[in-house]
Design a protein around this motif. Structure first.
Motif, short mmCIF file in Angstrom:
data_model
loop_
_atom_site.label_atom_id
_atom_site.label_comp_id
_atom_site.label_asym_id
_atom_site.label_seq_id
_atom_site.Cartn_x
_atom_site.Cartn_y
_atom_site.Cartn_z
N ARG A 101 33.50 -78.07 73.37
CA ARG A 101 32.45 -78.44 74.33
C ARG A 101 31.07 -78.43 73.69
N THR B 196 42.41 -73.07 75.57
CA THR B 196 41.48 -72.93 76.68
C THR B 196 42.09 -72.05 77.76
N SER C 287 40.20 -71.76 80.78
CA SER C 287 39.71 -72.39 82.01
C SER C 287 40.26 -73.79 82.25
N ASP D 68 38.74 -76.36 80.98
CA ASP D 68 37.54 -77.20 81.00
C ASP D 68 37.41 -77.95 79.67
N ARG E 255 47.48 -73.72 84.22
CA ARG E 255 46.52 -74.79 83.92
C ARG E 255 47.21 -76.05 83.39
N ARG F 187 44.59 -84.62 83.44
CA ARG F 187 43.26 -85.00 82.96
C ARG F 187 43.32 -85.66 81.59
#
Length: 249
Positions: A56, A88, A90, A92, A115, A122
């Motif tokens: 990120r 990850t 999260s 995200d 997740r 996604r």
């Protein structure tokens, strides 16, 4: 069970132990000559790993840059660049990050089981999503999966601090490449190389310094952290011999 991958942990830090500044822009710790050395080390490995926070914040491509090194990898029957790995908690992760959109090799995302469905939706076909654990991914389990199911014999871990701490604290690193930049950061909110952990190397069990090297204005410290230290070079030599043998009519 397959032998876990050989792990090289590589990072650069300021004199006072920071990975970066607290500012949004990335603070360059290294120099051009050392970045070329890192590129050479990358080319030796089957996979490169960074944490999701690094994906990120820095948006890294994680590719072998030098054309000659890419050509040597192709000649030895490997892809131009190593597989990419991230982890990850999260979920995200943006599908348009350079991690997912550059290079032709596999991209593997590890996350807790709950997740998996959302990340697969996604990311689509841009990555293989693997669920491990209920709350967090343990690095030992991640290494076991890379060895048993992804064909990875060597892994280069490049950050960030949370991932470095997890690998070092769990005694999963075979060699450490630590580059010291010639300046201080001194910011309370800046990320440090490692956080608190019960590290296996203490005042009574010192890590073995295998090599030091000045590279322009930075210094590389290379530590042997397991009895497997040096096996990566042996594997690379073996791969080179196999490549030459394949070219002999």
């Amino acid at each position: 069970m397959s032998e876990r991958p050989y792990v090289t942990l590589s990072c650069a830090m300021s004199i006072d132990g920071y990975l970066d500044s607290a500012e949004p822009h990335r603070l360059a710790m290294s120099n051009a000559a050392d970045l070329d050395r890192v590129d050479d080390v990358r080319a030796l490995h089957d996979a490169i790993m960074v944490g999701a926070s690094t994906v990120r914040r820095d948006n890294p491509r994680l590719l072998v840059r030098d054309a000659a090194r890419r050509a040597r990898r192709l000649a030895s029957g490997r892809r131009e660049s190593p597989a990419k790995v991230t982890v990850t908690a999260s979920g995200d992760l943006a599908p348009d990050a350079a991690f997912f959109t550059t290079g032709e090799g596999p991209r593997i995302v590890y996350c807790p089981q709950d997740r998996v469905a959302e990340l697969r939706r996604r990311l689509g076909d841009r990555a293989t999503v693997v669920g491990i654990g209920d709350d967090c991914v343990m690095m030992a389990a991640l290494l076991d999966d890379l060895a048993a199911h992804r064909g990875v014999r060597s892994l280069m871990v490049e950050g960030g601090g949370t991932v470095l701490t997890q690998f070092l604290g769990a005694d999963l690193v075979d060699e450490l490449h630590l580059v010291i930049a010639p300046f201080f950061v001194g910011e309370a909110r800046a990320p440090r190389v490692v956080g608190p952990a019960a590290f296996p190397w203490t005042a009574s069990r010192r890590a073995r310094l295998a090599d030091t090297c000045q590279i322009g204005d930075v210094v590389l410290l290379r530590y042997a952290l397991s009895d497997r230290f040096g096996m990566l070079e042996d594997q690379s030599t073996e791969a080179g011999r196999e490549s030459v043998a394949a070219e002999i009519p």
